[in-house]
Motif scaffolding. Structure first.
Motif, PDB file in Angstrom:
ATOM      1  N   UNK A 124      40.744  31.793  55.770  1.00  0.00           N
ATOM      2  CA  UNK A 124      40.465  31.703  54.347  1.00  0.00           C
ATOM      3  C   UNK A 124      40.297  33.120  53.831  1.00  0.00           C
ATOM      4  N   UNK A 125      41.147  33.515  52.903  1.00  0.00           N
ATOM      5  CA  UNK A 125      41.107  34.882  52.381  1.00  0.00           C
ATOM      6  C   UNK A 125      41.292  34.886  50.868  1.00  0.00           C
ATOM      7  N   UNK A 126      40.299  34.391  50.133  1.00  0.00           N
ATOM      8  CA  UNK A 126      40.439  34.376  48.672  1.00  0.00           C
ATOM      9  C   UNK A 126      40.351  35.795  48.104  1.00  0.00           C
ATOM     10  N   UNK A 127      41.080  36.020  47.043  1.00  0.00           N
ATOM     11  CA  UNK A 127      40.998  37.302  46.343  1.00  0.00           C
ATOM     12  C   UNK A 127      39.872  37.281  45.315  1.00  0.00           C
ATOM     13  N   UNK A 128      39.520  36.080  44.851  1.00  0.00           N
ATOM     14  CA  UNK A 128      38.469  35.934  43.839  1.00  0.00           C
ATOM     15  C   UNK A 128      37.628  34.709  44.172  1.00  0.00           C
ATOM     16  N   UNK A 129      36.359  34.796  43.814  1.00  0.00           N
ATOM     17  CA  UNK A 129      35.456  33.656  44.003  1.00  0.00           C
ATOM     18  C   UNK A 129      34.489  33.600  42.833  1.00  0.00           C
ATOM     19  N   UNK A 130      34.258  32.400  42.349  1.00  0.00           N
ATOM     20  CA  UNK A 130      33.251  32.167  41.328  1.00  0.00           C
ATOM     21  C   UNK A 130      32.198  31.268  41.968  1.00  0.00           C
ATOM     22  N   UNK A 131      30.976  31.761  42.020  1.00  0.00           N
ATOM     23  CA  UNK A 131      29.863  30.991  42.553  1.00  0.00           C
ATOM     24  C   UNK A 131      29.027  30.535  41.369  1.00  0.00           C
ATOM     25  N   UNK A 132      28.799  29.236  41.275  1.00  0.00           N
ATOM     26  CA  UNK A 132      28.020  28.694  40.165  1.00  0.00           C
ATOM     27  C   UNK A 132      26.763  28.030  40.705  1.00  0.00           C
ATOM     28  N   UNK A 133      25.741  28.004  39.853  1.00  0.00           N
ATOM     29  CA  UNK A 133      24.436  27.524  40.288  1.00  0.00           C
ATOM     30  C   UNK A 133      24.343  26.008  40.366  1.00  0.00           C
ATOM     31  N   UNK A 134      24.978  25.300  39.439  1.00  0.00           N
ATOM     32  CA  UNK A 134      24.757  23.850  39.456  1.00  0.00           C
ATOM     33  C   UNK A 134      26.055  23.051  39.491  1.00  0.00           C
ATOM     34  N   UNK A 135      25.901  21.784  39.794  1.00  0.00           N
ATOM     35  CA  UNK A 135      27.034  20.904  40.067  1.00  0.00           C
ATOM     36  C   UNK A 135      27.934  20.671  38.856  1.00  0.00           C
TER      37      UNK A 135
END
Length: 144
Positions: free
Chosen positions: A5-16
């Motif tokens: 797994x080698x994503x160039x971008x990631x968005x981490x969000x707090x809630x569902x």
């Protein structure tokens, strides 16, 4: 066999709700950080080289979670956790039950200033803006 797994971008969000609503960035991933469980996300070594954005609630705990994520991913950038977003959504503010008052050392100057303003009730008593209450058009224009 290991999955590469080698994503160039990631968005981490707090809630569902936000996790289920956010568009996946090109060549990237969206991850539900589940609030203070963000340590599990931070330990994912395949995020080390990705352009990581973190979107949490605009409240004292949201900034504490961002600070904690940066233990693992120091280059993570906050998004939609700024004073402009907070003030543009004044009619959607809520109130934190038990605001954090921790010393956070991994915030940018702008993040730290807003955090301090929230801790000191500079904008009102125990102000918070949950991410799912932000106008979706606002989110779409600013997220990626």
């Amino acid at each position: 066999m290991r999955l590469a797994i080698e994503p160039h971008a990631a968005v981490i969000v707090e809630n569902e709700i936000s996790y289920l609503s956010v568009d996946i960035p090109e060549r990237g991933v969206v991850i539900w950080g589940k609030g203070f469980e963000v340590d599990k996300v931070g330990r994912l070594r395949w995020l080390d080289d990705a352009d990581v954005q973190y979107w949490g609630d605009i409240d004292t705990h949201g900034f504490a979670i961002l600070d904690r994520l940066r233990v693992w991913l120091p280059r993570a950038r906050s998004v939609l956790m700024d004073r402009e977003t907070l003030l543009a959504h004044r009619d959607r503010w809520g109130s934190e039950d038990r605001p954090a008052r921790s010393i956070l050392t991994r915030l940018t100057p702008a993040e730290h200033d807003l955090y301090a303003e929230l801790v000191e009730d500079g904008l009102g008593e125990r102000v918070r803006l949950e991410q799912e209450r932000i106008d979706w058009r606002w989110v779409e224009r600013r997220l990626h």
